[in-house]
Structure formats: structure tokens, C-alpha cells
Design an enzyme around this catalytic site. Structure first.
Site, short mmCIF file in Angstrom:
data_model
loop_
_atom_site.label_atom_id
_atom_site.label_comp_id
_atom_site.label_asym_id
_atom_site.label_seq_id
_atom_site.Cartn_x
_atom_site.Cartn_y
_atom_site.Cartn_z
N ASN A 249 0.92 -1.13 0.02
CA ASN A 249 -0.04 0.02 -0.02
C ASN A 249 0.75 1.30 -0.12
O ASN A 249 0.56 2.37 -0.68
CB ASN A 249 -0.93 -0.02 1.26
N HIS A 269 0.20 4.59 -11.55
CA HIS A 269 1.30 3.68 -12.01
C HIS A 269 0.85 3.15 -13.35
O HIS A 269 -0.30 2.68 -13.64
CB HIS A 269 1.61 2.67 -10.92
N GLY A 297 -7.15 5.45 -7.99
CA GLY A 297 -6.03 6.27 -8.82
C GLY A 297 -4.79 5.67 -8.77
O GLY A 297 -3.91 6.21 -9.17
N LYS A 298 -4.51 4.33 -8.20
CA LYS A 298 -3.24 3.87 -7.80
C LYS A 298 -2.64 3.53 -9.23
O LYS A 298 -1.33 3.35 -9.38
CB LYS A 298 -3.18 2.72 -6.86
N VAL A 299 -3.49 3.03 -10.10
CA VAL A 299 -2.95 2.23 -11.32
C VAL A 299 -3.84 2.73 -12.43
O VAL A 299 -5.15 3.22 -12.64
CB VAL A 299 -3.21 0.83 -11.30
#
Length: 379
Positions: A249, A269, A297-299
Site C-alpha cells: 500500500n 502507475h 487512482g493507484k493504477v
């Protein structure tokens, strides 16, 4: 006989290679074994992971962040896999549990660990290994350069300097992840500084007046700055996750930090590769899928089809992935991100102070694409 006399391939299968492997030979390489034999299920996922690394994550000088959980260094994977990857420029920055870094010290100090038995314990060592490692940490961190708050990347860099010096005196070579990170300028962070024997010894020394204090705010901003540095300079940002937990995380939250908190436009990412044995259906972070990461919104949702999760033990996957990369990809120039840490952070700081806000962030991030059509009304 006509050259076209063989069976015709149906149009619906035209995009898929035929599953028709050769027999395994006695001299086959690990990379060829992966490409030619591991064609389905988690063997197929390992093949996809290997090819993702070699063909998309590493080319064009892409940035590779690696997270480490599970007992990897005590099992010898620091020396066998992580150090070759670091020295070859295949890993640019790392987030690790403190335990992996603590047990790495045993190798850097030339202490003896032994292979055990699955009916007892897999890794065996004398209790003095722990006591001597603890004493080394306490003696080092009482030095004047440690008497201040600092990010964990700086702490590990300074600690790695002493491990490298001790290794040199002992005649060791390529024995410690921390020492290698110091030599290669690779920043190593830990997401839970107090949750390991290193943190326990730091806490003990605080009662003797030590001023050393992990600066977690610096870590949050520094890791986000590394990702922004990659993306803003035209490079890809990839995450290579071994296990899950807090380091997973901490690595992925860099994008929400950039977008949601700092208010800087970004998409997530580019590439996601995880090796884990954690199931997604129990709701834990370790088993959370790339599609779930997209929702935060992490990937980057546009890159979701390239994400790979391989459900297997890291002690199986990491040696195979390392052999594959070393065989298929030429060594890359070291980025030495640690050497530029202040400048990298300052770029994000100035961007935030210019466009960020204390009040509600009016983010421009588009609604994340779903990983499936479940729950959507059909037209």
C-alpha cells in the site's frame, strides 16, 4: 503436398498462439523454461509477469519500484536475487518491511544461518545472531550523524554505509541488500519503522537520549516525489510487489498522494506486477487486485490489461523472475535516485505550493474505469 494443407486456424483463435510446447530438455535455461513450458494457470501468469518485466516495465529506462514482504532475506533471496537485480539496474527504489532489512544484516555481518527442515524450521541460527545484530545496530546509531529526525531512506543509506564498511573488513562481496543500496544509490524505505528489530533498537536508544526519529512525513512525500519524477520526465512508473501488506500500500499510495492530496494531475502507475498467495475475496489489502487499485487512482486504468498477479510463493517466483530478467534484458545504468533525493522532493513541493490547497482539492482525475461490468445497467 500443398504447403497450405494443414488445418486452418479459426478466426476466433487467430490472436492466440497455439498451445503446443516442446518437451523439456536437460539443458533448457530458466528463461526458456518460462517462455516455452509455463503456458497456463499460475505458470502462465509467471510467464506473463516475466514478459511484462522484460518487454514493458524495464525498456525505455522505466522506473521500477519494488516492495518486499515475507521472510525473503533470511531465506537467502537478498544475496541470490535482490542484489543482482539492484546491481544490474533492474530495481530503482524499494519499500521493505523492517524485518527483511534486519535479517539482511546477518549476511552483511557474515553471521551464520542454516537450512533447516520443513518439519522443524526452514531457517536456523543461533540466538547470538540476533543479539550480535542488535548490538551492531545500537552501536552504529549512537553516532553523531544519526542524532536527528530523518527519512527511512536516509537512515538505511547511513546504516548501509556501515554495513558496507564492515563487509569490506570481513572480505565480503555482494552480501547485503543494505550495503548494495548504499553503493548503488538505491533508496530503501520502510512503511512501518517501529515494526521490526531495527525499530525496536532505535526505540531503546531513545531512552538513552538518542535523537534519531523516523520522519514518516518525509517518506510519504519522498516516495510520491520519486513517482512524479518518473512520470514528469517522460518515463513509466512500475510497481513490482512481492507479497503484500503495508509495503504494497505504501508504494501504491504514492499516486493518490499526488492526485488526491497534493492536487497534481496524474493517472496512476503504468504497470502492476504482484506475486502473492493472498486471496482477493477476504477483503485484505494483500489480496487486493489491480482493478481495485484503479478505483483509488493507484493504477492507470488504460494500463489495467497489462497488470499481472501471479498466485504463488515469492521464494519460487523471485528466482525465476530474476533469472529471466538477467537473461533477456541487458543491465541498465543505475539511476542513483538517492543522490538526487532533495531535488526530486523540491520539484513536488514547489508544484504543490503553487497549485495545491488546504481546502477541498478540485481534482481533475477522471472517474476510474471499472474492472468489470458488474453492477452497471445494461443499455
Amino acid at each position: 503436398m500443398s504447403k497450405n494443407s494443414g488445418p486452418k486456424v479459426s478466426k476466433k483463435f487467430a490472436a492466440y498462439p497455439r498451445l503446443n510446447p516442446l518437451g523439456v530438455g536437460k539443458d533448457i535455461s530458466a528463461a526458456d523454461l518460462i517462455d516455452q513450458v509455463m503456458l497456463a494457470y499460475n505458470g502462465g501468469r509467471l510467464r506473463e509477469a516475466s514478459q511484462l518485466l522484460a518487454k514493458k516495465m524495464l525498456p525505455q529506462d522505466g522506473f521500477i519500484g519494488m516492495s518486499l514482504t515475507g521472510a525473503l532475506t533470511p531465506a537467502g533471496l537478498g544475496k541470490s536475487c535482490l542484489i543482482p537485480l539492484m546491481k544490474g539496474g533492474y530495481v530503482d527504489w524499494i519499500i521493505s518491511t523492517g524485518a527483511n532489512l534486519y535479517h539482511d544484516l546477518h549476511f552483511g555481518l557474515d553471521m551464520q544461518l542454516h537450512s533447516g527442515s520443513p518439519f522443524l524450521y526452514d531457517v536456523l541460527f543461533d540466538y547470538n545472531v540476533l543479539l550480535d545484530t542488535d548490538a551492531f545496530v545500537r552501536e552504529v546509531i549512537q553516532g553523531p550523524e544519526f542524532q536527528r529526525p530523518m527519512g527511512t531512506d536516509e537512515f538505511h543509506y547511513l546504516l548501509g554505509k556501515y554495513v558496507a564498511a564492515r563487509g569490506k573488513k570481513l572480505g565480503l562481496k555482494d552480501s547485503s541488500v543494505l550495503a548494495t543500496a548504499y553503493e548503488c544509490g538505491i533508496p530503501i524505505f520502510t512503511s512501518s519503522p517501529g515494526d521490526s528489530s531495527i525499530g525496536m533498537n532505535v526505540a531503546a536508544m531513545a531512552m538513552r537520549g538518542s535523537a534519531l526519529l523516523p520522519d514518516v512525513n518525509r517518506d510519504v512525500n519522498q516516495t510520491a516525489a520519486i513517482v512524479y519524477h518518473a512520470k514528469s520526465t517522460g518515463h513509466t512508473s512500475s510497481v513490482w510487489i512481492l507479497g503484500g501488506g503495508s509495503p504494497k500500500n505504501f508504494m501504491l499510495q504514492t499516486e493518490p498522494q499526488i492526485q488526491e492530496v497534493l492536487g497534481i494531475q496524474e493517472k496512476g502507475h503504468d504497470y502492476f506486477l504482484q506475486v502473492t498467495d493472498a486471496r482477493p475475496d477476504t477483503g485484505g489489502l494483500s489480496g487486493a487486485t489491480p482493478a481495485e487499485a484503479v478505483s483509488w487512482g493507484k493504477v492507470d486504468p488504460d494500463k489495467l490489461p497489462d497488470s499481472v498477479v501471479c498466485y504463488t510463493d515469492s521464494t519460487i517466483a523471485l528466482p525465476l523472475l530474476t533469472a529471466y530478467v538477467l537473461s533477456r534484458v541487458k543491465p541498465r545504468k543505475l539511476k542513483r535516485l538517492y543522490d538526487h533525493r532533495d531535488a526530486i522532493l523540491d520539484v513536488v513541493k514547489q508544484k504543490y505550493l503553487k497549485s495545491g490547497t488546504v481546502t477541498k482539492v478540485l481534482t481533475s482525475r477522471k472517474i476510474a474505469k471499472r474492472g468489470s461490468s458488474v453492477g452497471l445497467k445494461q443499455k
